[in-house]
Motif scaffolding. Structure first.
Motif, PDB file in Angstrom:
ATOM      1  N   GLN A 137       0.611   3.609   1.396  1.00 50.42           N
ATOM      2  CA  GLN A 137       0.698   3.856  -0.044  1.00 50.42           C
ATOM      3  C   GLN A 137       2.127   3.631  -0.543  1.00 50.42           C
ATOM      4  O   GLN A 137       2.335   3.092  -1.636  1.00 50.42           O
ATOM      5  CB  GLN A 137       0.241   5.278  -0.354  1.00 50.42           C
ATOM      6  CG  GLN A 137      -1.254   5.507  -0.132  1.00 50.42           C
ATOM      7  CD  GLN A 137      -1.676   6.935  -0.332  1.00 50.42           C
ATOM      8  OE1 GLN A 137      -0.944   7.871  -0.005  1.00 50.42           O
ATOM      9  NE2 GLN A 137      -2.878   7.142  -0.871  1.00 50.42           N
ATOM     10  N   MET A 138       3.104   4.024   0.249  1.00 44.83           N
ATOM     11  CA  MET A 138       4.500   3.764  -0.119  1.00 44.83           C
ATOM     12  C   MET A 138       4.790   2.271  -0.134  1.00 44.83           C
ATOM     13  O   MET A 138       5.512   1.766  -1.008  1.00 44.83           O
ATOM     14  CB  MET A 138       5.426   4.496   0.857  1.00 44.83           C
ATOM     15  CG  MET A 138       5.355   6.014   0.761  1.00 44.83           C
ATOM     16  SD  MET A 138       6.297   6.863   2.066  1.00 44.83           S
ATOM     17  CE  MET A 138       7.969   6.472   1.562  1.00 44.83           C
ATOM     18  N   LEU A 139       4.220   1.549   0.833  1.00 43.16           N
ATOM     19  CA  LEU A 139       4.382   0.097   0.851  1.00 43.16           C
ATOM     20  C   LEU A 139       3.793  -0.518  -0.410  1.00 43.16           C
ATOM     21  O   LEU A 139       4.362  -1.451  -0.999  1.00 43.16           O
ATOM     22  CB  LEU A 139       3.703  -0.481   2.096  1.00 43.16           C
ATOM     23  CG  LEU A 139       3.908  -1.979   2.326  1.00 43.16           C
ATOM     24  CD1 LEU A 139       5.342  -2.272   2.745  1.00 43.16           C
ATOM     25  CD2 LEU A 139       2.924  -2.503   3.369  1.00 43.16           C
ATOM     26  N   ALA A 140       2.648   0.020  -0.850  1.00 43.01           N
ATOM     27  CA  ALA A 140       2.022  -0.467  -2.076  1.00 43.01           C
ATOM     28  C   ALA A 140       2.919  -0.236  -3.286  1.00 43.01           C
ATOM     29  O   ALA A 140       3.062  -1.114  -4.156  1.00 43.01           O
ATOM     30  CB  ALA A 140       0.669   0.216  -2.272  1.00 43.01           C
ATOM     31  N   GLU A 141       3.537   0.942  -3.357  1.00 47.44           N
ATOM     32  CA  GLU A 141       4.433   1.262  -4.471  1.00 47.44           C
ATOM     33  C   GLU A 141       5.628   0.312  -4.522  1.00 47.44           C
ATOM     34  O   GLU A 141       6.050  -0.118  -5.593  1.00 47.44           O
ATOM     35  CB  GLU A 141       4.945   2.694  -4.343  1.00 47.44           C
ATOM     36  CG  GLU A 141       3.902   3.772  -4.598  1.00 47.44           C
ATOM     37  CD  GLU A 141       4.459   5.171  -4.352  1.00 47.44           C
ATOM     38  OE1 GLU A 141       3.794   6.128  -4.746  1.00 47.44           O
ATOM     39  OE2 GLU A 141       5.551   5.296  -3.757  1.00 47.44           O
ATOM     40  N   ARG A 142       6.165   0.000  -3.364  1.00 46.48           N
ATOM     41  CA  ARG A 142       7.419  -0.742  -3.313  1.00 46.48           C
ATOM     42  C   ARG A 142       7.244  -2.264  -3.279  1.00 46.48           C
ATOM     43  O   ARG A 142       8.155  -3.004  -3.674  1.00 46.48           O
ATOM     44  CB  ARG A 142       8.222  -0.299  -2.086  1.00 46.48           C
ATOM     45  CG  ARG A 142       8.564   1.180  -2.097  1.00 46.48           C
ATOM     46  CD  ARG A 142       9.275   1.602  -0.817  1.00 46.48           C
ATOM     47  NE  ARG A 142       9.378   3.054  -0.717  1.00 46.48           N
ATOM     48  CZ  ARG A 142       9.959   3.695   0.301  1.00 46.48           C
ATOM     49  NH1 ARG A 142      10.497   2.996   1.285  1.00 46.48           N
ATOM     50  NH2 ARG A 142       9.990   5.012   0.334  1.00 46.48           N
TER      51      ARG A 142
END
Length: 418
Positions: A137-142
């Motif tokens: 999910q963090m990868l998706a945000e960034r």
């Protein structure tokens, strides 16, 4: 005697903490049923830490003196042991990190941030621990990656039809769990999903933190898997040590996430050149003593027999599940037709799981209460939290007896208050 039938493959004398008296009156035998969170540490592992600190305490890879060489040999020996344990032919593909969560994040940002971008899909199974969810999910945000869910049904089984629709979108990576830390079973269709993921062109991330602790060890190089993670503290080792095992193809496309000492070949004003793998991904001074001690824990598991540990934990979990299910007002989580590998989770009518955990503690039974870092899973099966009892190679039938007796008293009290 039931304890003769369920004789533990690991010597309980190695675990002096089990001699403690606890409970509301301070006189009850300690019943440890929280090995899924952290396994107990045996004397042999404690001794390995002490020997290292007393005889060879130095930093690794940097010194030319005797202690530095001994420390490096012990540390790299642990890496080689892990490679053998997990079925990896090249120890350089065994990256040493802080824990399974750190390993998941290294895969996400060492590989995912370099390879994936807007328009790419990461398929995440709903039965995952947060460690194999939040990093994506963090990868998706960034980086604009899309996280798409592989749902589970009310019994906790992966929805194959939904997965196959998702596979048609050619996900870049599929994140799966080798064993749920809530439901206690490995997905019966797990191998099918992994093989279909590979045919769809995806890399496969498998969280083995829960499975590896009771002898269910991945034969990594024979599996359709690109990343596999595990933690020492769930395998009778110490906190602060973990591993990310990588396929050759996955590791070739990774970039270091942390920079500093130990991961470089050269640094000057113009820039830097990274060291060869695995050092390129292991910046800074690691948990050397904990990693060295992990090897001692692996040796204990191997001597006891990995299959014996697995069968023992599974038999106790099955016994607990059967007897708990017979109690009025107790609901077991997960498909009853699937074998529990090492744990059982449940809820008691009229008793909040946190209250149940405290009532068990009064009886000397140490179990886990909460969402177990698996909130999406709990929502999918319709409960906010649960009580989890988990077993290991040192657990006994008497532990199950104590759990069932305490829950029975709990249900009787809840019925009186209803």
């Amino acid at each position: 005697m039931r304890d003769d039938v369920f004789a533990p493959p690991l010597d309980r004398g190695e675990f002096p903490i089990l001699q403690r008296l606890v409970g509301r009156d301070g006189a009850r035998p300690l019943v440890y049923l929280d090995s899924a969170a952290t396994a107990l540490v045996p004397e042999r592992v404690i001794g390995a830490v002490e020997r290292f600190l007393r005889t060879s305490c130095a930093n690794i890879h940097r010194g030319a003196h005797l202690l530095a060489e001994e420390a490096t040999d012990a540390y790299e020996g642990a890496r080689e042991h892990l490679a053998s344990f997990f079925g990896v032919d090249d120890p350089a593909r065994v990256l040493l990190v802080q824990n399974a969560t750190d390993a998941c994040n290294l895969a996400a940002f060492g590989w995912g941030a370099r390879v994936l971008g807007p328009g790419d899909v990461v398929a995440v199974a709903e039965d995952n621990h947060h460690a194999n969810i939040v990093c994506w999910q963090m990868l998706a945000e960034r980086h604009g990656v899309e996280v798409a869910w592989i749902p589970i049904d009310a019994d906790g089984r992966l929805d194959l039809e939904a997965w196959r629709l998702l596979a048609e979108r050619a996900p870049g990576l599929v994140a799966l769990s080798a064993q749920s830390n809530v439901l206690g079973f490995a997905q019966p269709d797990l191998r099918i999903v992994m093989e279909e993921a590979k045919r769809a062109g995806a890399l496969v991330m498998l969280d083995g933190a829960q499975a590896a602790g009771h002898g269910d060890v991945a034969d990594f190089d024979r599996m359709p898997v690109d990343f596999y993670v595990a933690s020492a503290h769930k395998m009778m080792g110490l906190g602060g040590a973990g591993t990310l095992v990588c396929s050759d193809g996955a590791l070739e496309r990774m970039a270091p996430v942390r920079g500093g000492g130990g991961m470089i070949e050269r640094v000057d004003r113009e820039g830097y050149v990274v060291a060869r793998r695995p050092n390129a991904f292991e910046a800074g001074t690691p948990a050397i003593a904990a990693t060295v001690a992990w090897s001692a824990a692996l040796a204990m598991m191997e001597e006891a027999g990995l299959e014996a540990i697995r069968a023992h934990a599974g038999a106790l979990a099955a016994d607990a599940a059967r007897r708990l299910a017979e109690l009025p007002g107790v609901r077991l989580l997960g498909d009853a037709a699937l074998p529990r590998e090492s744990l059982v989770s449940f809820v008691v009518d009229g008793v909040h799981p946190h209250d149940a955990g405290r009532l068990l503690d009064d009886e000397g039974v140490m179990a886990r209460a909460g969402h177990h870092c698996a909130q999406p899973l709990h929502r999918a099966i319709g409960v906010p939290s649960s009580v989890r009892a988990s077993f290991a190679g040192y657990s006994t039938a008497s532990d199950v007896d104590a759990l069932v007796a305490a829950v029975a008293r709990m249900t009787e009290g809840a019925a009186r208050c209803a």
